[in-house]
Design an enzyme around this catalytic site. Sequence first.
Site, PDB file in Angstrom:
ATOM      1  N   GLU A 353      35.050  -3.625  38.070  1.00  0.00           N
ATOM      2  CA  GLU A 353      36.361  -4.264  38.253  1.00  0.00           C
ATOM      3  C   GLU A 353      37.157  -3.681  39.419  1.00  0.00           C
ATOM      4  O   GLU A 353      38.358  -3.420  39.310  1.00  0.00           O
ATOM      5  CB  GLU A 353      37.152  -4.196  36.941  1.00  0.00           C
ATOM      6  CG  GLU A 353      36.420  -4.910  35.809  1.00  0.00           C
ATOM      7  CD  GLU A 353      37.068  -4.742  34.442  1.00  0.00           C
ATOM      8  OE1 GLU A 353      38.108  -4.051  34.346  1.00  0.00           O
ATOM      9  OE2 GLU A 353      36.533  -5.291  33.464  1.00  0.00           O
ATOM     10  N   GLU A 458      28.547  -9.772  30.579  1.00  0.00           N
ATOM     11  CA  GLU A 458      29.343  -9.494  29.381  1.00  0.00           C
ATOM     12  C   GLU A 458      29.863 -10.796  28.783  1.00  0.00           C
ATOM     13  O   GLU A 458      31.058 -10.971  28.560  1.00  0.00           O
ATOM     14  CB  GLU A 458      30.520  -8.568  29.713  1.00  0.00           C
ATOM     15  CG  GLU A 458      30.134  -7.266  30.392  1.00  0.00           C
ATOM     16  CD  GLU A 458      31.356  -6.392  30.728  1.00  0.00           C
ATOM     17  OE1 GLU A 458      32.434  -6.611  30.143  1.00  0.00           O
ATOM     18  OE2 GLU A 458      31.215  -5.506  31.582  1.00  0.00           O
TER      19      GLU A 458
END
Length: 591
Positions: A353, A458
């Site tokens: 991220e 994910e």
Amino acid sequence: MVKEMKQVAEPERTPLLLIFISLLSSGFVAHAVPYDYTASIECLETPQKAQYNGGSIVNPELNDGLAGWSTFGNAKLEHRESPNGNGFILAQSRAQPFDSVSQKVELKTNLLYTFSAWVQVSQGNPSVAAVFKTSSGYVEAGTVIAKPGCWSMLKGGLTLETSGEASLFFQTQNSTADVMVDSISLQPFTPEEWKSHQDQTMDKVRKAKVRIQVVDKLGNSLPKATVSVQQNALTFPLGCAINKNILTNAAYEKWFASRAFRVTTFEDEMKWYSTEPTRGHEDYSAADALLEFAKQHKLAVRGHNVLWDDPTYQQGWLNSLTPQQLSVAVDNRIHSVMSKYKGQVIAWDVMNENLHFSYFETKLGPNASGHAYNLASTTDGTIPLFMNEYNTIEEVTDPMSTPAKYLHKLREIQAYSGNADIKMAIGLESHFVTPNIPYMRASIDILAAAGFPIWLTEVDVKQGPKQVRQASYLEEVLREGFSHPEVEGIVVWGAWNPKGCYRMCLTDNNFNNLATGDVVDRLLHEWGGSKEPLVLGETDENGFLEASLFHGDYNVTIVHPGVNSLALPQRMIVAPVTPTQAQPSVVKVTI
């Protein structure tokens, strides 16, 4: 391609048969306009032709002046031609972000739309978005980073909540830049057509047609022999995350192990805050135990993650370090975790991220990510090193992590000294709320143009008021990911926790399937990952049977009434044929 067949039954207990297996061409009958998976990420001197010849767009390549086009806002429009004769439309004298060129189109709620256009600006490198103004609000279809002097492809997609007339326009926050547009396309597809694209792609890239001939020991064909298969392993790496709860809960282990998962990711146990909560005191015991569990169950493991750029998830002791001390700690972390598990994981999420957050860049400078990948490659550069990010395919309105922004960051990392040849890979977290499936597909198309491996790392869907909707959305996402020709692996983010899963559980606390778990089981079964035998049928009068099978490792069982009525299990690996491979010769196996 059938790579091999190996005997799995004891020779003295099985009569002698011959099985011939060859690969057939994988054909299909197209009943719909084929989907165009191509995308360009280069800035070109001349734009490419409009996809689908423009689809629903009138005058898509501006060959007929400004016909079909009008002003949105207060821009001044001009039709121009480049020196090579290419026509395009220019929106100038802009004062607001939305001042641009526009066309009215009719949109319907039950259709899926793919959109593309080629865009250029007069100055700067702003993001330009394609937006549709509808009766219920504004719907963004996609965005691209535009440049002066060359054309950039914007590709996206949308679905609608209400049917009716809509106005397409282009928007950029740089309201002083002129905006040029060409080769615009809006192509509608019905849900049935969209599914046909998925099925056709799966036939091409996930399956192979096999031809099985059964003969006796004298070479005589055996008609009416019943052929069934049982898949030992799906070739495509489809899996589910786990956490340390599985180590102490037999019911959780039983549920998980009974599914044909190929890969897993540890939810938290490899993260820095888990392995070094106190400075200088590393504890890998939980990760070690999960790795042993994975080995016992023949699961590949993705290393997750080396560094997380979100300041929320940093240990307290990191915040007290000086930049120099933090730099040393980061290097130690990379070397420690990657050296320890080298050869035991199939990939690493090196930076997590780093589009939405910048903890390490703020502390260590703008090259923090580049340095991290450089050291990661030095430590274990033999496996893919992923940049893991969310909302790149989930949310078209998130400006932080668009496909263009993702690729821009990836290029920054590659540009760092020594990083040109490292094994980068694209990790798409895929945390969905309400999936925009056409945008998801188009975004993967754009990312795939960079040529790096792509995984959905994910996958989950946030639960809304109705769990059934969550399950149907999950199925849409998994089908789209599995059928996309450039997606190489999928991990469902469904690790069980008695206090509640991250965003999506697959079972209740008694390990009875929820609707989401039923979706996973159904797709595993459909894609060949079921552990139940599948009867393919009977051989014809010449002893042949044809079937289309997902790539994987199978046991093949032959039963024929004229051969002591005994089943004859064999091993067969069905794998794809690469473009450089010749058609495989018939495999002759004596059992």
